[in-house]
Design a protein around this motif. Structure first.
Motif, short mmCIF file in Angstrom:
data_model
loop_
_atom_site.label_atom_id
_atom_site.label_comp_id
_atom_site.label_asym_id
_atom_site.label_seq_id
_atom_site.Cartn_x
_atom_site.Cartn_y
_atom_site.Cartn_z
N ASP A 165 0.92 -1.22 0.03
CA ASP A 165 0.12 0.09 0.02
C ASP A 165 0.90 1.45 -0.02
O ASP A 165 0.21 2.38 0.01
CB ASP A 165 -1.17 0.04 1.06
CG ASP A 165 -0.41 -0.34 2.67
OD1 ASP A 165 0.97 -0.10 2.65
OD2 ASP A 165 -1.00 -0.57 3.61
N ALA A 166 2.15 1.22 -0.10
CA ALA A 166 2.95 2.28 -0.25
C ALA A 166 4.35 1.74 -0.76
O ALA A 166 4.87 0.77 -0.89
CB ALA A 166 3.21 3.02 1.08
N MET A 167 4.90 2.52 -1.62
CA MET A 167 6.15 2.46 -2.16
C MET A 167 7.33 3.88 -1.87
O MET A 167 6.96 4.92 -1.96
CB MET A 167 6.21 2.45 -3.74
CG MET A 167 7.46 2.19 -4.51
SD MET A 167 7.53 2.18 -6.28
CE MET A 167 6.89 0.52 -6.17
N ILE A 168 8.41 3.39 -1.44
CA ILE A 168 9.63 4.48 -1.37
C ILE A 168 10.46 4.03 -2.36
O ILE A 168 11.27 3.01 -2.40
CB ILE A 168 10.18 4.36 0.14
CG1 ILE A 168 9.00 4.74 1.05
CG2 ILE A 168 11.21 5.31 0.02
CD1 ILE A 168 9.28 4.70 2.55
N VAL A 169 10.80 4.98 -3.36
CA VAL A 169 11.79 4.75 -4.40
C VAL A 169 13.07 5.47 -3.72
O VAL A 169 12.91 6.75 -3.61
CB VAL A 169 11.50 5.67 -5.36
CG1 VAL A 169 12.50 5.24 -6.75
CG2 VAL A 169 10.24 4.98 -6.13
N CYS A 170 14.04 4.67 -3.75
CA CYS A 170 15.52 4.88 -3.05
C CYS A 170 16.33 5.77 -4.07
O CYS A 170 17.58 5.75 -3.82
CB CYS A 170 15.95 3.94 -2.34
SG CYS A 170 14.95 3.21 -1.25
N GLU A 171 15.83 6.50 -4.96
CA GLU A 171 16.68 7.16 -5.77
C GLU A 171 17.19 8.44 -5.16
O GLU A 171 16.73 8.77 -4.14
CB GLU A 171 16.06 7.68 -7.20
CG GLU A 171 15.47 6.73 -8.05
CD GLU A 171 16.56 6.59 -9.24
OE1 GLU A 171 17.54 6.94 -9.08
OE2 GLU A 171 16.10 5.74 -10.29
#
Length: 395
Positions: A165-171
Protein backbone atom coordinates in the motif's frame (compact mmCIF):
# COMPACT_ATOMS: atom_id res chain seq x y z
CA UNK A 1 16.94 -7.47 23.71
CA UNK A 2 19.29 -4.53 23.13
CA UNK A 3 18.90 -3.12 19.64
CA UNK A 4 21.92 -2.99 17.38
CA UNK A 5 23.15 0.51 16.58
CA UNK A 6 22.67 2.25 13.26
CA UNK A 7 25.25 1.38 10.58
CA UNK A 8 28.54 3.26 10.82
CA UNK A 9 30.12 5.27 8.03
CA UNK A 10 32.70 2.50 7.69
CA UNK A 11 29.96 -0.09 7.15
CA UNK A 12 28.36 2.16 4.53
CA UNK A 13 31.72 2.50 2.78
CA UNK A 14 32.48 -1.24 2.76
CA UNK A 15 29.09 -2.20 1.37
CA UNK A 16 28.95 0.57 -1.22
CA UNK A 17 32.45 -0.26 -2.45
CA UNK A 18 31.28 -3.81 -3.14
CA UNK A 19 28.31 -2.54 -5.11
CA UNK A 20 30.22 0.06 -7.15
CA UNK A 21 33.11 -2.28 -7.92
CA UNK A 22 30.63 -4.65 -9.57
CA UNK A 23 30.21 -3.33 -13.10
CA UNK A 24 26.51 -3.16 -13.98
CA UNK A 25 26.77 -0.57 -16.76
CA UNK A 26 24.28 -0.41 -19.59
CA UNK A 27 23.77 -1.82 -22.10
CA UNK A 28 25.00 -5.18 -20.78
CA UNK A 29 23.70 -4.62 -17.25
CA UNK A 30 25.01 -7.81 -15.61
CA UNK A 31 22.77 -7.09 -12.60
CA UNK A 32 22.49 -10.82 -11.93
CA UNK A 33 25.98 -10.72 -10.41
CA UNK A 34 24.77 -8.34 -7.71
CA UNK A 35 21.46 -10.16 -7.30
CA UNK A 36 23.33 -13.42 -6.60
CA UNK A 37 25.69 -11.62 -4.21
CA UNK A 38 22.76 -10.16 -2.25
CA UNK A 39 21.04 -13.54 -2.07
CA UNK A 40 24.25 -15.10 -0.73
CA UNK A 41 24.22 -12.62 2.17
CA UNK A 42 20.67 -13.49 3.25
CA UNK A 43 19.72 -16.04 5.91
CA UNK A 44 18.24 -19.11 4.30
CA UNK A 45 14.81 -18.59 5.89
CA UNK A 46 14.27 -15.15 4.36
CA UNK A 47 11.68 -15.07 1.59
CA UNK A 48 13.16 -13.93 -1.71
CA UNK A 49 12.10 -14.01 -5.34
CA UNK A 50 14.67 -13.83 -8.12
CA UNK A 51 13.22 -12.80 -11.48
CA UNK A 52 15.29 -13.57 -14.58
CA UNK A 53 14.97 -10.70 -17.05
CA UNK A 54 17.54 -11.78 -19.67
CA UNK A 55 20.92 -13.49 -19.86
CA UNK A 56 22.97 -12.16 -16.91
CA UNK A 57 20.15 -9.76 -16.06
CA UNK A 58 17.89 -10.30 -13.07
CA UNK A 59 15.79 -8.51 -10.47
CA UNK A 60 15.24 -9.46 -6.84
CA UNK A 61 12.48 -9.05 -4.27
CA UNK A 62 13.26 -9.71 -0.61
CA UNK A 63 10.22 -9.99 1.63
CA UNK A 64 10.22 -9.68 5.39
CA UNK A 65 7.01 -11.27 6.59
CA UNK A 66 4.49 -9.54 8.84
CA UNK A 67 1.64 -10.82 10.98
CA UNK A 68 -0.68 -9.75 8.18
CA UNK A 69 0.04 -10.58 4.54
CA UNK A 70 -1.72 -7.58 3.05
CA UNK A 71 -0.38 -4.05 2.94
CA UNK A 72 3.15 -3.05 3.80
CA UNK A 73 5.73 -0.89 2.08
CA UNK A 74 8.08 -1.61 -0.81
CA UNK A 75 11.52 0.00 -1.01
CA UNK A 76 12.69 0.09 -4.64
CA UNK A 77 16.15 0.59 -6.13
CA UNK A 78 17.75 -0.29 -9.46
CA UNK A 79 21.07 -2.11 -9.81
CA UNK A 80 22.08 -1.00 -13.30
CA UNK A 81 24.00 2.18 -14.11
CA UNK A 82 24.59 4.24 -17.22
CA UNK A 83 27.71 3.50 -19.26
CA UNK A 84 31.14 4.91 -18.48
CA UNK A 85 34.71 4.88 -19.72
CA UNK A 86 38.01 6.00 -18.26
CA UNK A 87 38.47 7.85 -21.54
CA UNK A 88 35.66 10.17 -20.43
CA UNK A 89 38.11 11.88 -18.09
CA UNK A 90 37.56 10.22 -14.71
CA UNK A 91 40.08 11.26 -12.08
CA UNK A 92 39.98 7.73 -10.61
CA UNK A 93 38.82 4.48 -12.24
CA UNK A 94 35.00 4.61 -12.51
CA UNK A 95 34.68 1.27 -10.72
CA UNK A 96 37.46 1.89 -8.23
CA UNK A 97 35.12 3.17 -5.48
CA UNK A 98 37.85 5.46 -4.16
CA UNK A 99 36.99 7.31 -0.94
CA UNK A 100 38.24 10.83 -0.15
CA UNK A 101 37.02 12.86 2.84
CA UNK A 102 33.71 11.04 3.42
CA UNK A 103 32.99 10.93 -0.35
CA UNK A 104 32.97 7.77 -2.46
CA UNK A 105 33.59 8.17 -6.21
CA UNK A 106 32.47 5.81 -8.94
CA UNK A 107 29.86 5.04 -11.56
CA UNK A 108 26.57 4.42 -9.82
CA UNK A 109 27.74 5.76 -6.45
CA UNK A 110 24.95 8.32 -6.53
CA UNK A 111 22.56 6.80 -9.09
CA UNK A 112 21.78 4.68 -7.34
CA UNK A 113 23.96 2.21 -5.52
CA UNK A 114 24.03 4.58 -2.56
CA UNK A 115 20.29 4.00 -2.28
CA UNK A 116 20.76 0.26 -2.76
CA UNK A 117 23.29 0.29 0.08
CA UNK A 118 20.86 2.11 2.38
CA UNK A 119 18.19 -0.47 1.54
CA UNK A 120 20.54 -3.38 2.28
CA UNK A 121 21.73 -1.81 5.54
CA UNK A 122 18.10 -1.32 6.58
CA UNK A 123 17.37 -4.96 5.75
CA UNK A 124 20.43 -6.05 7.73
CA UNK A 125 19.34 -3.98 10.75
CA UNK A 126 15.85 -5.49 10.76
CA UNK A 127 17.18 -9.03 10.48
CA UNK A 128 19.92 -8.69 13.09
CA UNK A 129 17.51 -7.10 15.56
CA UNK A 130 14.81 -9.67 14.80
CA UNK A 131 12.26 -6.90 14.39
CA UNK A 132 8.72 -8.29 14.22
CA UNK A 133 6.43 -6.55 11.77
CA UNK A 134 2.70 -5.96 11.54
CA UNK A 135 2.77 -5.98 7.73
CA UNK A 136 5.36 -7.10 5.18
CA UNK A 137 8.33 -4.98 4.11
CA UNK A 138 9.69 -5.55 0.61
CA UNK A 139 13.14 -4.65 -0.72
CA UNK A 140 13.08 -4.65 -4.52
CA UNK A 141 16.25 -4.49 -6.62
CA UNK A 142 15.52 -4.04 -10.32
CA UNK A 143 17.44 -4.33 -13.57
CA UNK A 144 17.40 -2.08 -16.62
CA UNK A 145 15.92 1.09 -15.07
CA UNK A 146 18.34 3.20 -17.09
CA UNK A 147 16.91 1.82 -20.36
CA UNK A 148 13.47 0.29 -20.92
CA UNK A 149 12.62 -0.80 -17.37
CA UNK A 150 12.59 -4.58 -17.86
CA UNK A 151 13.09 -5.09 -14.13
CA UNK A 152 10.20 -3.08 -12.71
CA UNK A 153 7.92 -4.39 -15.46
CA UNK A 154 8.75 -7.94 -14.42
CA UNK A 155 8.19 -7.08 -10.75
CA UNK A 156 4.79 -5.64 -11.63
CA UNK A 157 3.76 -8.61 -13.76
CA UNK A 158 4.98 -11.10 -11.13
CA UNK A 159 2.22 -10.04 -8.75
CA UNK A 160 4.52 -10.27 -5.73
CA UNK A 161 3.79 -6.64 -4.82
CA UNK A 162 0.07 -6.68 -5.51
CA UNK A 163 -0.78 -6.18 -1.83
CA UNK A 164 1.58 -3.31 -0.96
CA UNK A 165 0.00 0.00 0.00
CA UNK A 166 3.02 2.33 -0.31
CA UNK A 167 6.29 2.60 -2.23
CA UNK A 168 9.52 4.41 -1.39
CA UNK A 169 11.85 4.84 -4.35
CA UNK A 170 15.40 5.18 -3.03
CA UNK A 171 16.76 7.29 -5.91
CA UNK A 172 19.01 10.24 -5.00
CA UNK A 173 16.83 13.12 -3.78
CA UNK A 174 19.37 15.75 -2.70
CA UNK A 175 18.72 15.22 1.01
CA UNK A 176 14.98 15.83 0.57
CA UNK A 177 11.69 13.93 0.35
CA UNK A 178 10.08 14.12 -3.09
CA UNK A 179 6.37 13.56 -3.73
CA UNK A 180 6.28 13.86 -7.54
CA UNK A 181 8.15 13.25 -10.75
CA UNK A 182 7.82 14.57 -14.27
CA UNK A 183 6.73 12.32 -17.08
CA UNK A 184 8.54 11.88 -20.38
CA UNK A 185 7.22 11.65 -23.92
CA UNK A 186 9.95 11.06 -26.49
CA UNK A 187 8.95 11.35 -30.13
CA UNK A 188 10.67 10.71 -33.45
CA UNK A 189 9.40 12.70 -36.42
CA UNK A 190 10.26 12.01 -40.07
CA UNK A 191 9.51 14.60 -42.75
CA UNK A 192 9.56 14.01 -46.51
CA UNK A 193 9.48 16.93 -48.91
CA UNK A 194 10.73 17.52 -52.43
CA UNK A 195 14.32 18.27 -53.46
CA UNK A 196 15.25 21.12 -55.78
CA UNK A 197 18.20 23.28 -56.72
CA UNK A 198 18.84 25.65 -53.84
CA UNK A 199 18.77 28.59 -56.25
CA UNK A 200 15.09 27.76 -56.93
CA UNK A 201 13.77 26.95 -53.43
CA UNK A 202 10.14 27.53 -54.41
CA UNK A 203 10.32 24.47 -56.67
CA UNK A 204 10.96 22.18 -53.73
CA UNK A 205 9.56 21.41 -50.28
CA UNK A 206 12.28 21.99 -47.69
CA UNK A 207 12.06 19.16 -45.15
CA UNK A 208 14.63 20.75 -42.82
CA UNK A 209 12.73 24.04 -42.65
CA UNK A 210 9.49 22.19 -41.91
CA UNK A 211 11.29 20.19 -39.21
CA UNK A 212 12.38 23.45 -37.61
CA UNK A 213 8.89 24.95 -37.88
CA UNK A 214 7.14 21.87 -36.52
CA UNK A 215 9.50 21.38 -33.57
CA UNK A 216 9.09 25.02 -32.56
CA UNK A 217 5.29 24.80 -32.68
CA UNK A 218 5.36 21.69 -30.51
CA UNK A 219 7.70 23.40 -28.06
CA UNK A 220 5.46 26.47 -27.89
CA UNK A 221 2.43 24.29 -27.16
CA UNK A 222 4.20 22.37 -24.39
CA UNK A 223 5.74 25.36 -22.64
CA UNK A 224 2.41 27.24 -22.65
CA UNK A 225 0.91 24.69 -20.26
CA UNK A 226 0.31 25.50 -16.60
CA UNK A 227 3.28 25.62 -14.24
CA UNK A 228 3.33 22.98 -11.50
CA UNK A 229 3.93 24.45 -8.02
CA UNK A 230 6.80 22.04 -7.32
CA UNK A 231 7.92 20.64 -10.69
CA UNK A 232 7.76 23.96 -12.53
CA UNK A 233 6.94 24.24 -16.26
CA UNK A 234 6.65 21.43 -18.77
CA UNK A 235 9.60 21.41 -21.16
CA UNK A 236 10.38 20.30 -24.70
CA UNK A 237 13.80 20.02 -26.31
CA UNK A 238 15.01 18.87 -29.72
CA UNK A 239 17.75 16.37 -28.89
CA UNK A 240 18.52 14.91 -32.35
CA UNK A 241 18.13 16.33 -35.84
CA UNK A 242 19.21 15.07 -39.26
CA UNK A 243 18.68 16.43 -42.76
CA UNK A 244 20.27 17.61 -45.96
CA UNK A 245 23.05 16.31 -48.16
CA UNK A 246 24.65 19.33 -49.87
CA UNK A 247 24.52 23.08 -49.34
CA UNK A 248 23.06 23.70 -52.80
CA UNK A 249 20.25 21.13 -52.62
CA UNK A 250 16.86 21.76 -50.98
CA UNK A 251 16.64 18.80 -48.58
CA UNK A 252 13.86 16.31 -49.30
CA UNK A 253 14.13 14.46 -45.98
CA UNK A 254 14.64 15.41 -42.35
CA UNK A 255 14.21 13.72 -38.99
CA UNK A 256 14.24 14.96 -35.42
CA UNK A 257 13.63 13.66 -31.93
CA UNK A 258 12.17 15.58 -29.02
CA UNK A 259 12.31 15.00 -25.28
CA UNK A 260 9.12 16.36 -23.72
CA UNK A 261 8.83 16.47 -19.93
CA UNK A 262 5.29 16.65 -18.62
CA UNK A 263 3.56 17.49 -15.36
CA UNK A 264 0.85 15.45 -13.62
CA UNK A 265 -1.96 17.62 -15.03
CA UNK A 266 -1.17 16.56 -18.62
CA UNK A 267 -1.81 13.03 -19.88
CA UNK A 268 0.36 11.56 -22.61
CA UNK A 269 -2.74 10.69 -24.62
CA UNK A 270 -3.93 14.30 -24.62
CA UNK A 271 -0.44 15.56 -25.44
CA UNK A 272 -0.12 13.19 -28.41
CA UNK A 273 -3.48 14.42 -29.64
CA UNK A 274 -2.29 18.02 -29.52
CA UNK A 275 0.88 17.14 -31.41
CA UNK A 276 -1.16 15.37 -34.08
CA UNK A 277 -3.34 18.49 -34.44
CA UNK A 278 -0.22 20.63 -34.96
CA UNK A 279 1.03 18.21 -37.64
CA UNK A 280 -2.35 18.21 -39.39
CA UNK A 281 -2.42 22.00 -39.41
CA UNK A 282 1.09 22.19 -40.86
CA UNK A 283 0.18 19.70 -43.60
CA UNK A 284 -2.89 21.77 -44.40
CA UNK A 285 -0.80 24.94 -44.68
CA UNK A 286 1.75 23.18 -46.92
CA UNK A 287 -1.02 21.96 -49.20
CA UNK A 288 -2.08 25.53 -49.82
CA UNK A 289 1.30 26.48 -51.33
CA UNK A 290 0.39 25.82 -54.94
CA UNK A 291 3.79 26.80 -56.43
CA UNK A 292 5.41 23.71 -54.94
CA UNK A 293 5.32 20.36 -56.64
CA UNK A 294 4.78 17.15 -54.74
CA UNK A 295 3.37 16.71 -51.25
CA UNK A 296 4.73 17.17 -47.73
CA UNK A 297 4.60 13.99 -45.60
CA UNK A 298 5.09 13.82 -41.82
CA UNK A 299 5.16 10.71 -39.64
CA UNK A 300 5.45 10.61 -35.85
CA UNK A 301 6.54 7.70 -33.64
CA UNK A 302 6.51 7.56 -29.83
CA UNK A 303 9.77 6.00 -28.59
CA UNK A 304 9.25 6.44 -24.84
CA UNK A 305 6.18 7.22 -22.77
CA UNK A 306 6.38 7.63 -19.00
CA UNK A 307 3.48 9.37 -17.23
CA UNK A 308 4.04 12.10 -14.67
CA UNK A 309 2.97 10.98 -11.19
CA UNK A 310 2.31 12.65 -7.87
CA UNK A 311 1.37 11.92 -4.27
CA UNK A 312 -0.35 14.69 -2.34
CA UNK A 313 2.15 16.58 -0.22
CA UNK A 314 -0.32 16.18 2.67
CA UNK A 315 -0.51 12.39 2.40
CA UNK A 316 0.52 10.57 5.63
CA UNK A 317 3.37 8.81 3.78
CA UNK A 318 4.97 12.14 2.84
CA UNK A 319 4.25 13.80 6.16
CA UNK A 320 5.61 10.88 8.19
CA UNK A 321 8.80 10.67 6.14
CA UNK A 322 9.36 14.41 6.52
CA UNK A 323 8.77 14.33 10.27
CA UNK A 324 11.30 11.52 10.68
CA UNK A 325 13.65 13.17 8.18
CA UNK A 326 13.77 16.35 10.23
CA UNK A 327 15.05 14.32 13.18
CA UNK A 328 17.87 12.66 11.21
CA UNK A 329 19.09 15.77 9.39
CA UNK A 330 17.17 15.56 6.09
CA UNK A 331 15.71 18.72 4.51
CA UNK A 332 11.90 18.79 4.72
CA UNK A 333 11.29 21.39 1.99
CA UNK A 334 9.05 20.59 -0.97
CA UNK A 335 10.73 18.65 -3.76
CA UNK A 336 9.86 17.00 -7.04
CA UNK A 337 12.00 15.07 -9.51
CA UNK A 338 12.54 16.23 -13.08
CA UNK A 339 13.47 12.71 -14.24
CA UNK A 340 11.36 9.57 -14.15
CA UNK A 341 12.02 6.53 -11.95
CA UNK A 342 10.80 2.93 -11.78
CA UNK A 343 7.70 4.35 -10.11
CA UNK A 344 6.48 5.66 -13.47
CA UNK A 345 5.86 2.09 -14.64
CA UNK A 346 4.38 0.88 -11.36
CA UNK A 347 2.28 3.59 -9.71
CA UNK A 348 -0.13 4.24 -12.65
CA UNK A 349 -1.14 0.55 -12.55
CA UNK A 350 -1.20 0.07 -8.76
CA UNK A 351 -2.59 3.46 -7.66
CA UNK A 352 -0.73 3.62 -4.36
CA UNK A 353 1.12 6.54 -2.74
CA UNK A 354 4.84 6.83 -3.33
CA UNK A 355 7.78 8.97 -2.30
CA UNK A 356 11.26 9.41 -3.74
CA UNK A 357 13.78 9.56 -0.91
CA UNK A 358 17.36 8.44 -1.26
CA UNK A 359 20.95 9.42 -0.51
CA UNK A 360 23.02 11.58 -2.83
CA UNK A 361 22.54 14.63 -5.02
CA UNK A 362 20.77 13.76 -8.27
CA UNK A 363 22.68 16.58 -10.00
CA UNK A 364 25.72 14.26 -9.85
CA UNK A 365 23.94 11.35 -11.52
CA UNK A 366 25.38 10.19 -14.88
CA UNK A 367 28.33 12.61 -14.50
CA UNK A 368 32.05 12.00 -14.84
CA UNK A 369 33.48 11.63 -11.31
CA UNK A 370 30.03 10.71 -9.97
CA UNK A 371 30.13 10.63 -6.17
CA UNK A 372 28.17 10.39 -2.95
CA UNK A 373 28.71 11.53 0.61
CA UNK A 374 28.76 8.40 2.78
CA UNK A 375 27.07 10.34 5.58
CA UNK A 376 24.06 10.76 3.28
CA UNK A 377 23.83 6.96 3.01
CA UNK A 378 23.84 6.85 6.81
CA UNK A 379 21.09 9.46 7.12
CA UNK A 380 18.74 7.72 4.70
CA UNK A 381 19.38 4.36 6.32
CA UNK A 382 18.22 5.94 9.57
CA UNK A 383 15.19 7.37 7.77
CA UNK A 384 14.17 3.96 6.42
CA UNK A 385 14.74 2.18 9.71
CA UNK A 386 12.79 4.74 11.72
CA UNK A 387 9.95 4.82 9.22
CA UNK A 388 9.53 1.04 9.52
CA UNK A 389 9.89 1.05 13.30
CA UNK A 390 7.36 3.88 13.68
CA UNK A 391 4.72 2.68 11.24
CA UNK A 392 5.08 -1.09 11.08
CA UNK A 393 6.85 -2.53 14.11
CA UNK A 394 4.73 -4.94 16.09
CA UNK A 395 4.19 -3.74 19.67
Amino acid sequence: MMMQTYPSEEQCKTLLQTLVRTNTCQPEGNEEALVDWIVAQLPQDVTQFKIQNASNRASLIVKLEGDEDDGGVAFVGHLDTVACSEADGWTDPPHGAVVKDHTLYGRGACDMKGGDAAMLLTLKYLLENKVTLKRPVYFCFTSDEEASGLGIQSVLSSGYLNAVDAMIVCEPSREQISNSEKGALWIHVAIDGVSAHASRPTLGINAVEYASLLSQRIKNMVTAKSVHPILGPATAAVTKIFGGSMTNIIPAHAEFEMDIRTNPDTSSKDLEGEIDEIIDQLLKEAGQVSTRSGQLKISKTVINNRPAIETSKDHPLIQTLKAIGAKVGINTGERGHFFYTDASQFIPQMHIPFAIAGPGDDALAHCVNESIDLRSVQRFTKLYINYIMQTNKKD
